[in-house]
Design a protein around this motif. Structure first.
Motif, short mmCIF file in Angstrom:
data_model
loop_
_atom_site.label_atom_id
_atom_site.label_comp_id
_atom_site.label_asym_id
_atom_site.label_seq_id
_atom_site.Cartn_x
_atom_site.Cartn_y
_atom_site.Cartn_z
N SER A 159 0.85 -1.18 0.00
CA SER A 159 0.00 0.00 0.00
C SER A 159 0.89 1.23 0.00
O SER A 159 2.12 1.14 -0.10
N ASP A 160 0.26 2.41 0.09
CA ASP A 160 1.06 3.63 0.16
C ASP A 160 1.70 3.80 1.53
O ASP A 160 2.52 4.70 1.73
N ILE A 161 1.34 2.96 2.50
CA ILE A 161 1.96 2.96 3.81
C ILE A 161 3.03 1.88 3.83
O ILE A 161 2.76 0.71 3.53
N ILE A 162 4.24 2.25 4.18
CA ILE A 162 5.39 1.37 4.03
C ILE A 162 6.10 1.23 5.37
O ILE A 162 6.25 2.21 6.12
N ALA A 163 6.56 0.02 5.67
CA ALA A 163 7.41 -0.20 6.84
C ALA A 163 8.84 0.13 6.47
O ALA A 163 9.39 -0.44 5.53
N VAL A 164 9.44 1.07 7.19
CA VAL A 164 10.79 1.53 6.86
C VAL A 164 11.81 1.14 7.92
O VAL A 164 13.02 1.26 7.68
N GLU A 165 11.36 0.69 9.08
CA GLU A 165 12.28 0.29 10.14
C GLU A 165 12.39 -1.23 10.14
O GLU A 165 11.44 -1.94 9.80
N ALA A 166 13.55 -1.75 10.51
CA ALA A 166 13.83 -3.18 10.37
C ALA A 166 12.86 -4.05 11.17
O ALA A 166 12.36 -5.06 10.66
N HIS A 167 12.56 -3.67 12.41
CA HIS A 167 11.65 -4.47 13.22
C HIS A 167 10.23 -4.45 12.65
O HIS A 167 9.54 -5.48 12.64
N ALA A 168 9.82 -3.29 12.16
CA ALA A 168 8.49 -3.20 11.56
C ALA A 168 8.41 -4.07 10.31
O ALA A 168 7.40 -4.75 10.07
N ARG A 169 9.47 -4.07 9.51
CA ARG A 169 9.46 -4.91 8.31
C ARG A 169 9.42 -6.39 8.66
O ARG A 169 8.80 -7.19 7.95
N ALA A 170 10.03 -6.77 9.77
CA ALA A 170 10.00 -8.17 10.20
C ALA A 170 8.57 -8.60 10.51
O ALA A 170 8.15 -9.71 10.13
N PHE A 171 7.81 -7.74 11.18
CA PHE A 171 6.43 -8.10 11.49
C PHE A 171 5.55 -8.10 10.23
O PHE A 171 4.62 -8.90 10.13
N VAL A 172 5.83 -7.22 9.29
CA VAL A 172 5.09 -7.24 8.02
C VAL A 172 5.37 -8.53 7.27
O VAL A 172 4.47 -9.15 6.71
N LEU A 173 6.63 -8.95 7.25
CA LEU A 173 6.98 -10.23 6.61
C LEU A 173 6.27 -11.38 7.29
O LEU A 173 5.80 -12.32 6.62
N LEU A 174 6.19 -11.34 8.63
CA LEU A 174 5.50 -12.39 9.36
C LEU A 174 4.03 -12.45 8.96
O LEU A 174 3.47 -13.54 8.76
N GLN A 175 3.39 -11.29 8.81
CA GLN A 175 1.98 -11.30 8.41
C GLN A 175 1.81 -11.80 6.98
O GLN A 175 0.81 -12.46 6.67
N GLN A 176 2.74 -11.50 6.11
CA GLN A 176 2.66 -12.02 4.74
C GLN A 176 2.69 -13.55 4.74
O GLN A 176 1.94 -14.20 4.00
N ILE A 177 3.55 -14.13 5.57
CA ILE A 177 3.62 -15.59 5.66
C ILE A 177 2.32 -16.15 6.25
O ILE A 177 1.79 -17.16 5.77
N VAL A 178 1.80 -15.50 7.30
CA VAL A 178 0.54 -15.94 7.90
C VAL A 178 -0.59 -15.88 6.88
O VAL A 178 -1.41 -16.81 6.79
N GLY A 179 -0.67 -14.81 6.11
CA GLY A 179 -1.72 -14.69 5.11
C GLY A 179 -1.64 -15.78 4.05
O GLY A 179 -2.66 -16.33 3.64
N MET A 180 -0.42 -16.10 3.62
CA MET A 180 -0.26 -17.15 2.61
C MET A 180 -0.66 -18.50 3.18
O MET A 180 -1.37 -19.29 2.53
N LEU A 181 -0.25 -18.81 4.41
CA LEU A 181 -0.59 -20.09 5.02
C LEU A 181 -2.08 -20.19 5.30
O LEU A 181 -2.66 -21.28 5.21
N TYR A 182 -2.72 -19.07 5.62
CA TYR A 182 -4.16 -19.10 5.89
C TYR A 182 -4.93 -19.51 4.65
O TYR A 182 -5.83 -20.35 4.70
#
Length: 246
Positions: free
Chosen positions: A205-228
């Motif tokens: 989206s137009d909202i972007i995670a720019v800090e490393a820890h925030a990007r880690a949680f976004v990556l985690l949600q992407q994996i959760v969404g795919m597995l769901y």
């Protein structure tokens, strides 16, 4: 003959059930539908609060938070997979209600906001776990379990939105808007927008995670969404097709 447990008092013999009785039975039969429609209603209503003044916005958010928790608890109470599910939900939900009220009273207190966001996230994600247990309890797909697929999606999206709120309180300026020179603090609704676009895999989206820890949680949600989609939705679709073939 075994006795059956009735959710509502039986209608007296010779009298037709009232409209209120029919509504109550429908809610008892479809708790996940109630949860899904409540979440979608909040999704459409929240922007009207988001655009108001800060004090009104925080109060309105607290009201919606408490109503959402009430609906969540009723859904968990109705579809609980184990007896432990209810008391753990109460154990998490009680402090969340208190922190939601405290957040409305002290909207600028970061400590209260952090613990409120973190416990909200735990409560929503634990509810998602309970809903998944409910859907996997047997090999027969009911109408309410089909609603549960949508309700689980919204519950997980809400949980990660609150998790992102906690992340940006710990690691400031974790998220930014595309084209914005200096990352700022994102509102909860903006983080919900990020959460849903991440879960649906429609792209950034137009909202972007720019800090490393925030990007880690976004990556985690992407994996959760795919597995769901791969495990939960695919299983229910397969069972539904098999049922119609039989």
């Amino acid at each position: 003959m075994t006795a059956s447990l009735e959710l509502w008092p039986p209608t007296p013999r010779g009298s037709a059930p009232s409209r209120l009785d029919r509504v109550r039975r429908k809610i008892a039969e479809l708790p996940c539908a109630l949860l899904l429609f409540a979440q979608l209603t909040a999704l459409l209503t929240y922007p009207f609060i988001e655009t108001r003044a800060v004090d009104v916005r925080e109060t309105g958010r607290a009201v919606f938070g408490i109503i959402g928790l009430l609906v969540l608890f009723l859904a968990v109470r109705a579809v609980r997979a184990t007896p432990a599910l209810t008391w753990i939900a109460v154990l998490l939900g009680g402090p969340v209600v208190l922190l939601t009220v405290a957040e409305a009273i002290w909207p600028l207190n970061d400590v209260v906001a952090f613990w409120s966001a973190l416990l909200h996230a735990l409560f929503y994600l634990y509810t998602a776990y309970g809903l998944i247990r409910y859907m996997f309890a047997d090999n027969w797909v009911t109408r309410d379990e089909l609603y549960a697929t949508g309700a689980t999606f919204t519950v997980v999206a809400w949980g990660f939105a609150y998790l992102y709120s906690a992340v940006q309180l710990v690691w400031g300026h974790s998220f930014t808007i595309y084209g914005e020179a200096d990352p700022g603090t994102r509102t909860w609704f903006e983080l919900l927008y990020l959460s849903i676009t991440t879960m649906t895999s429609t792209g950034l989206s137009d909202i972007i995670a720019v800090e490393a820890h925030a990007r880690a949680f976004v990556l985690l949600q992407q994996i959760v969404g795919m597995l769901y989609v791969a495990l939960v939705v695919a299983r229910l679709v397969g069972l539904t097709i098999a049922r119609f073939r039989q």
